[in-house]
Motif scaffolding. Structure first.
Motif, PDB file in Angstrom:
ATOM      1  N   GLN A 243      -6.224  -6.448   2.519  1.00 24.30           N
ATOM      2  CA  GLN A 243      -5.065  -6.415   3.403  1.00 24.30           C
ATOM      3  C   GLN A 243      -4.397  -7.790   3.521  1.00 24.30           C
ATOM      4  OE1 GLN A 243      -3.529  -3.924   4.734  1.00 24.30           O
ATOM      5  NE2 GLN A 243      -4.948  -2.212   4.905  1.00 24.30           N
TER       6      GLN A 243
ATOM      7  N   ILE B 132      -5.476  -2.996  -6.200  1.00 24.38           N
ATOM      8  CA  ILE B 132      -4.307  -2.178  -6.519  1.00 24.38           C
ATOM      9  C   ILE B 132      -3.214  -3.049  -7.130  1.00 24.38           C
ATOM     10  CG2 ILE B 132      -4.780  -0.540  -4.649  1.00 24.38           C
ATOM     11  CD1 ILE B 132      -2.343  -1.892  -3.172  1.00 24.38           C
TER      12      ILE B 132
ATOM     13  N   LEU C   5      -9.358  -2.450  -0.735  1.00 27.15           N
ATOM     14  CA  LEU C   5      -8.017  -2.980  -0.510  1.00 27.15           C
ATOM     15  C   LEU C   5      -8.082  -4.299   0.255  1.00 27.15           C
ATOM     16  CD1 LEU C   5      -4.925  -2.554  -0.668  1.00 27.15           C
ATOM     17  CD2 LEU C   5      -5.098  -1.320   1.504  1.00 27.15           C
TER      18      LEU C   5
ATOM     19  N   GLY D 202      -4.230   1.728   3.302  1.00 25.76           N
ATOM     20  CA  GLY D 202      -5.619   2.109   3.021  1.00 25.76           C
ATOM     21  C   GLY D 202      -5.888   3.572   3.343  1.00 25.76           C
TER      22      GLY D 202
ATOM     23  N   ALA E 114      -9.559   2.466  -1.525  1.00 29.45           N
ATOM     24  CA  ALA E 114      -9.164   2.109  -0.160  1.00 29.45           C
ATOM     25  C   ALA E 114     -10.125   1.092   0.440  1.00 29.45           C
ATOM     26  CB  ALA E 114      -9.110   3.373   0.704  1.00 29.45           C
TER      27      ALA E 114
END
Length: 316
Positions: free
Chosen positions: A275, A173, A273, A258, A270
C-alpha cells in the motif's frame, strides 16, 4: 435479461430439461454473476412452461418452484406471523446453502433424482407429477448433468485486454493505462491491474494476468472483477458516479484495491499488495491518466477515446 450463449434440450417423456449458460451484468441485471441454469419444462395449456428452475451460478445458487405460475402461494412458517410478505413475481425461490449443499449442479441433479415428483407438486403441477416417466428421467439426468458441467466451463465469458501503453510496477501488481476504442465506437480510458502468476519472473512460463479492469467508457462504463477468472462485470450508475475515472482513484486512495483484488479471486496477490508503494506512485499514475483522458477529449470529443479501434488480445 441475462445474456444466454447456448441452450441444450433433453426430453424425458412429457418433460423437457433445458440447460443454458447465462451472463449477468451488475446494474444491468440483478447482480454481476454467471453460470448455468437448469430448467424443467412441460406443456401447460398448450404452451411450453418452465415448472422448476435451478440457478447454478458463481454467486446466485438457488432454485425456484413455478417460475411461470402466478397462482402459486408464497407460504412461510407460522412463527413468522401472518404479515404480508414481499413477492418478486411468480414462483417461490429458495436458496441453496453452498456449505452444506456443495456444488450446485451436483446438488440439483441429486435432488431431482430423489424429489422431482414432490417438487412438481409444490410448484403447482400435481397432474404432471403424477404422470412422469420415471425411467426416462433416470436415464436422462446424467446427460443433463454432463451438459451442465460442460457449459459451465466451456461457455464462461472471459476477456483478455491489452496491458496498456503506460505500465507502472508496484511490486506484487502493475497498473497499466490505455486509451481504448471498441469497434462499435464506445471506449475511453482503461485501467488494467496486472499480476505475474503461475511462475517467477526468471522463468519463461511466468504469466502476466489481468486481475481487475476498469473501463471508463463514455457510453457504457464498467469494471471487471477477474477478467480472466470469474469475470464479474459491473456497470456504473452514471447518475450516482458521474466521473468513473475519479471513482477508480478514490478506491485506490481509500485502500480498497486489496479487497477488490481478493474479490476478483486472488487473495495471495491481495496479501502481497504494498500500500505504501502504491500511495507513492498514485500521483504520477493519476496525472498520466488524466492527461490521456483529456487527449481523448481533444481527439474525439469523448474523454480517453482514441481515433482508432484498439482490439483486445483475445476476442473472448
Amino acid at each position: 435479461m441475462a445474456q444466454i450463449s447456448r441452450q441444450m434440450r433433453f426430453t424425458a417423456g412429457q418433460l423437457t430439461f433445458m440447460v443454458q449458460h447465462e451472463l449477468w451484468d451488475g446494474n444491468i441485471e440483478d447482480h454481476a454473476d454467471q453460470g448455468v441454469a437448469i430448467m424443467v419444462a412441460a406443456p401447460v395449456d398448450g404452451k411450453e412452461t418452465t415448472l422448476l428452475r435451478f440457478n447454478c451460478f458463481d454467486i446466485e445458487k438457488s432454485y425456484m418452484y413455478g417460475p411461470e405460475n402466478a397462482t402459486l402461494k408464497h407460504e412461510g412458517p407460522a412463527m413468522l406471523g401472518n404479515q404480508e410478505r414481499v413477492s418478486h413475481g411468480p414462483g417461490q425461490l429458495y436458496r441453496m446453502d453452498p456449505i452444506s449443499d456443495g456444488n450446485p449442479i451436483g446438488w440439483s441433479i441429486r435432488t431431482m433424482e430423489k424429489k422431482l415428483p414432490k417438487m412438481l407438486v409444490k410448484a403447482g403441477y400435481p397432474a404432471i407429477a403424477g404422470s412422469l416417466d420415471l425411467g426416462a428421467i433416470v436415464r436422462t439426468l446424467p446427460e443433463v448433468e454432463a451438459c451442465a458441467r460442460e457449459l459451465y466451463a466451456a461457455k464462461r465469458n472471459t476477456v483478455k485486454h491489452n496491458r496498456g501503453t503506460h505500465v507502472y510496477d508496484i511490486g506484487a501488481i502493475k497498473i497499466g493505462l490505455e486509451m481504448r476504442r471498441l469497434p462499435v465506437g464506445d471506449g475511453g480510458l482503461a485501467i488494467h491491474v496486472l499480476a505475474d502468476l503461475a511462475g517467477s519472473t526468471e522463468n519463461s512460463y511466468v504469466e502476466e494476468t489481468e486481475i481487475l479492469a476498469f473501463d471508463c467508457f463514455w457510453d457504457g462504463p464498467h469494471y471487471h472483477y477477474g477478467p480472466r477468472n470469474k469475470n464479474h462485470r459491473i456497470y456504473w450508475d452514471r447518475t450516482v458516479i458521474e466521473n468513473p475515472l475519479e471513482w477508480v482513484f478514490e478506491q485506490f486512495e481509500n485502500k480498497k484495491l486489496g479487497a477488490m483484488i481478493e474479490r476478483a479471486g486472488y487473495p495471495g496477490v491481495a496479501a502481497d499488495l504494498d500500500q505504501d508503494k502504491l500511495a507513492s506512485l498514485l500521483p504520477t499514475i493519476k496525472t498520466q491518466a488524466f492527461t490521456m483522458w483529456e487527449e481523448g477529449e481533444a481527439l474525439t470529443g469523448h474523454p480517453g477515446l482514441p481515433l482508432e479501434v484498439t482490439p483486445n488480445l483475445v476476442t473472448r
